[in-house]
Design a protein around this motif. Structure first.
Motif, PDB file in Angstrom:
ATOM      1  N   GLY A 180       7.197  14.466  -1.452  1.00  0.00           N
ATOM      2  CA  GLY A 180       6.927  13.914  -2.800  1.00  0.00           C
ATOM      3  C   GLY A 180       5.557  13.332  -2.822  1.00  0.00           C
ATOM      4  N   VAL A 181       4.954  13.578  -1.846  1.00  0.00           N
ATOM      5  CA  VAL A 181       3.232  13.648  -1.800  1.00  0.00           C
ATOM      6  C   VAL A 181       2.831  14.632  -1.219  1.00  0.00           C
ATOM      7  CG1 VAL A 181       3.340  10.829  -1.910  1.00  0.00           C
ATOM      8  CG2 VAL A 181       3.105  11.964   0.174  1.00  0.00           C
ATOM      9  N   PRO A 182       1.265  14.976  -1.330  1.00  0.00           N
ATOM     10  CA  PRO A 182       0.631  15.981  -0.837  1.00  0.00           C
ATOM     11  C   PRO A 182       0.753  16.034   0.499  1.00  0.00           C
ATOM     12  CG  PRO A 182      -0.509  15.363  -2.596  1.00  0.00           C
ATOM     13  CD  PRO A 182       0.417  14.340  -2.286  1.00  0.00           C
ATOM     14  N   PHE A 183       0.621  17.034   1.650  1.00  0.00           N
ATOM     15  CA  PHE A 183       0.375  16.945   2.939  1.00  0.00           C
ATOM     16  C   PHE A 183      -0.446  18.151   3.375  1.00  0.00           C
ATOM     17  CE2 PHE A 183       2.330  15.355   7.136  1.00  0.00           C
ATOM     18  CZ  PHE A 183       1.502  16.302   7.938  1.00  0.00           C
TER      19      PHE A 183
ATOM     20  N   MET B 219       0.880  -1.109   0.039  1.00  0.00           N
ATOM     21  CA  MET B 219      -0.026  -0.030   0.063  1.00  0.00           C
ATOM     22  C   MET B 219       0.848   1.145   0.021  1.00  0.00           C
ATOM     23  SD  MET B 219      -2.939  -0.862   2.983  1.00  0.00           S
ATOM     24  CE  MET B 219      -1.786  -1.099   4.198  1.00  0.00           C
ATOM     25  N   ALA B 220       0.911   1.829  -1.337  1.00  0.00           N
ATOM     26  CA  ALA B 220       1.690   3.121  -1.248  1.00  0.00           C
ATOM     27  C   ALA B 220       0.840   4.369  -0.477  1.00  0.00           C
ATOM     28  CB  ALA B 220       1.928   3.537  -2.725  1.00  0.00           C
ATOM     29  N   ILE B 221       1.668   5.191   0.039  1.00  0.00           N
ATOM     30  CA  ILE B 221       1.147   6.351   0.573  1.00  0.00           C
ATOM     31  C   ILE B 221       0.924   7.505  -0.404  1.00  0.00           C
ATOM     32  CG2 ILE B 221       1.272   8.381   2.288  1.00  0.00           C
ATOM     33  CD1 ILE B 221       2.863   6.316   3.792  1.00  0.00           C
ATOM     34  N   ILE B 222      -0.361   7.819  -0.704  1.00  0.00           N
ATOM     35  CA  ILE B 222      -0.627   8.994  -1.785  1.00  0.00           C
ATOM     36  C   ILE B 222      -0.723  10.258  -1.219  1.00  0.00           C
ATOM     37  CG2 ILE B 222      -1.755   7.223  -3.315  1.00  0.00           C
ATOM     38  CD1 ILE B 222      -4.504   8.359  -2.635  1.00  0.00           C
ATOM     39  N   ARG B 223      -0.989  10.639   0.153  1.00  0.00           N
ATOM     40  CA  ARG B 223      -1.183  11.902   0.904  1.00  0.00           C
ATOM     41  C   ARG B 223      -1.257  11.752   2.374  1.00  0.00           C
ATOM     42  NH1 ARG B 223      -6.712  13.539   2.283  1.00  0.00           N
ATOM     43  NH2 ARG B 223      -7.911  12.041   1.366  1.00  0.00           N
ATOM     44  N   TYR B 224      -0.880  12.760   3.004  1.00  0.00           N
ATOM     45  CA  TYR B 224      -0.845  12.734   4.367  1.00  0.00           C
ATOM     46  C   TYR B 224      -1.769  13.913   4.889  1.00  0.00           C
ATOM     47  CZ  TYR B 224       3.746  10.364   4.507  1.00  0.00           C
ATOM     48  OH  TYR B 224       4.797   9.511   4.445  1.00  0.00           O
TER      49      TYR B 224
ATOM     50  N   VAL C   1      -1.247  12.605  12.794  1.00  0.00           N
ATOM     51  CA  VAL C   1      -1.083  12.501  11.359  1.00  0.00           C
ATOM     52  C   VAL C   1      -1.199  11.306  10.622  1.00  0.00           C
ATOM     53  CG1 VAL C   1       1.076  12.622   9.546  1.00  0.00           C
ATOM     54  CG2 VAL C   1       1.061  14.165  11.709  1.00  0.00           C
ATOM     55  N   LEU C   2      -2.190  11.305   9.830  1.00  0.00           N
ATOM     56  CA  LEU C   2      -2.756  10.224   9.035  1.00  0.00           C
ATOM     57  C   LEU C   2      -2.253  10.072   7.607  1.00  0.00           C
ATOM     58  CD1 LEU C   2      -6.640  10.720   9.597  1.00  0.00           C
ATOM     59  CD2 LEU C   2      -5.060   9.446  11.159  1.00  0.00           C
TER      60      LEU C   2
ATOM     61  N   ALA D  23      -3.388  23.366  23.919  1.00  0.00           N
ATOM     62  CA  ALA D  23      -2.218  22.882  23.440  1.00  0.00           C
ATOM     63  C   ALA D  23      -2.315  22.046  22.316  1.00  0.00           C
ATOM     64  CB  ALA D  23      -1.282  22.124  24.555  1.00  0.00           C
ATOM     65  N   CYS D  24      -1.555  22.011  21.324  1.00  0.00           N
ATOM     66  CA  CYS D  24      -1.600  21.300  20.003  1.00  0.00           C
ATOM     67  C   CYS D  24      -0.177  21.090  19.566  1.00  0.00           C
ATOM     68  CB  CYS D  24      -2.438  21.868  18.995  1.00  0.00           C
ATOM     69  SG  CYS D  24      -2.494  20.760  17.399  1.00  0.00           S
ATOM     70  N   SER D  25       0.584  19.856  19.767  1.00  0.00           N
ATOM     71  CA  SER D  25       1.958  19.684  19.417  1.00  0.00           C
ATOM     72  C   SER D  25       2.030  19.802  17.823  1.00  0.00           C
ATOM     73  CB  SER D  25       2.072  18.383  19.972  1.00  0.00           C
ATOM     74  OG  SER D  25       1.362  17.390  19.375  1.00  0.00           O
ATOM     75  N   LEU D  26       1.109  19.550  17.045  1.00  0.00           N
ATOM     76  CA  LEU D  26       1.123  19.595  15.747  1.00  0.00           C
ATOM     77  C   LEU D  26       1.269  21.138  15.229  1.00  0.00           C
ATOM     78  CD1 LEU D  26       1.461  18.318  12.730  1.00  0.00           C
ATOM     79  CD2 LEU D  26      -1.003  18.434  12.728  1.00  0.00           C
ATOM     80  N   CYS D  27       0.474  22.016  15.775  1.00  0.00           N
ATOM     81  CA  CYS D  27       0.566  23.368  15.656  1.00  0.00           C
ATOM     82  C   CYS D  27       1.958  23.989  15.894  1.00  0.00           C
ATOM     83  CB  CYS D  27      -0.638  24.180  16.733  1.00  0.00           C
ATOM     84  SG  CYS D  27      -2.123  23.992  16.477  1.00  0.00           S
ATOM     85  N   ASP D  28       2.590  23.294  17.177  1.00  0.00           N
ATOM     86  CA  ASP D  28       3.861  23.731  17.531  1.00  0.00           C
ATOM     87  C   ASP D  28       4.804  23.409  16.674  1.00  0.00           C
ATOM     88  OD1 ASP D  28       2.789  24.718  19.949  1.00  0.00           O
ATOM     89  OD2 ASP D  28       3.400  23.034  20.965  1.00  0.00           O
ATOM     90  N   ILE D  29       4.611  22.300  15.743  1.00  0.00           N
ATOM     91  CA  ILE D  29       5.824  21.886  14.597  1.00  0.00           C
ATOM     92  C   ILE D  29       5.553  22.797  13.403  1.00  0.00           C
ATOM     93  CG2 ILE D  29       6.184  20.057  13.113  1.00  0.00           C
ATOM     94  CD1 ILE D  29       4.908  18.044  15.484  1.00  0.00           C
ATOM     95  N   THR D  30       4.382  23.095  13.140  1.00  0.00           N
ATOM     96  CA  THR D  30       3.913  23.851  11.844  1.00  0.00           C
ATOM     97  C   THR D  30       3.855  25.395  11.896  1.00  0.00           C
ATOM     98  OG1 THR D  30       1.539  23.777  12.028  1.00  0.00           O
ATOM     99  CG2 THR D  30       2.287  21.828  10.825  1.00  0.00           C
ATOM    100  N   HIS D  31       3.973  25.795  12.997  1.00  0.00           N
ATOM    101  CA  HIS D  31       3.782  27.129  13.131  1.00  0.00           C
ATOM    102  C   HIS D  31       4.766  27.889  14.512  1.00  0.00           C
ATOM    103  CE1 HIS D  31       0.149  26.605  10.923  1.00  0.00           C
ATOM    104  NE2 HIS D  31       0.163  28.091  10.578  1.00  0.00           N
TER     105      HIS D  31
END
Length: 123
Positions: free
Chosen positions: A57-60, A1-6, A84-85, A32-40
């Protein structure tokens, strides 16, 4: 199963009011949101984030919890947020990184990229 996007899903609501509530809550220590801390950074999206996404190489895409699809809602009911999915070419969805793993990278885009691209080593 290839990952086509995240898809990264924030533990915050989108829209003017949702984002305002999160910023105020974050400043007060009640949100708090640890993903927010990573992206912003405190001011804007991190340029390092955009560079990392370009290398994948794939959309995120990132979404707020009030912007996700029914399939994503069903999935995060078991994983919690933030998360993250990975979306696969057979239509399935899997969890790549959960909150504890996102917390562990402590806001670092480089550490996030390593955890994302080498999930077996991050586990």
């Amino acid at each position: 199963m290839a990952i086509i996007r995240y898809t990264g899903i924030y533990n915050a609501d989108g829209g003017v009011w949702g984002e305002t509530r999160y910023v105020i809550g974050h400043m007060l220590g009640t949100a708090a949101c640890s993903l927010c801390d990573i992206t912003h950074s405190p001011i804007r999206r991190k340029p390092q984030w955009d560079a990392m996404v370009a290398r994948l190489g794939v959309p995120f895409t990132v979404r707020h919890r009030n912007e996700i699809t029914p399939a994503e809602i069903a999935h995060v009911a078991t994983t919690g947020l933030p998360v993250v999915l990975a979306h696969h070419d057979d239509g399935s969805i899997s969890t790549i990184l959960q909150n504890s793993e996102l917390d562990a990278v402590a806001g670092s885009v480089d550490e996030f990229e390593s955890a994302l691209t080498q999930p077996a080593l991050a586990a």
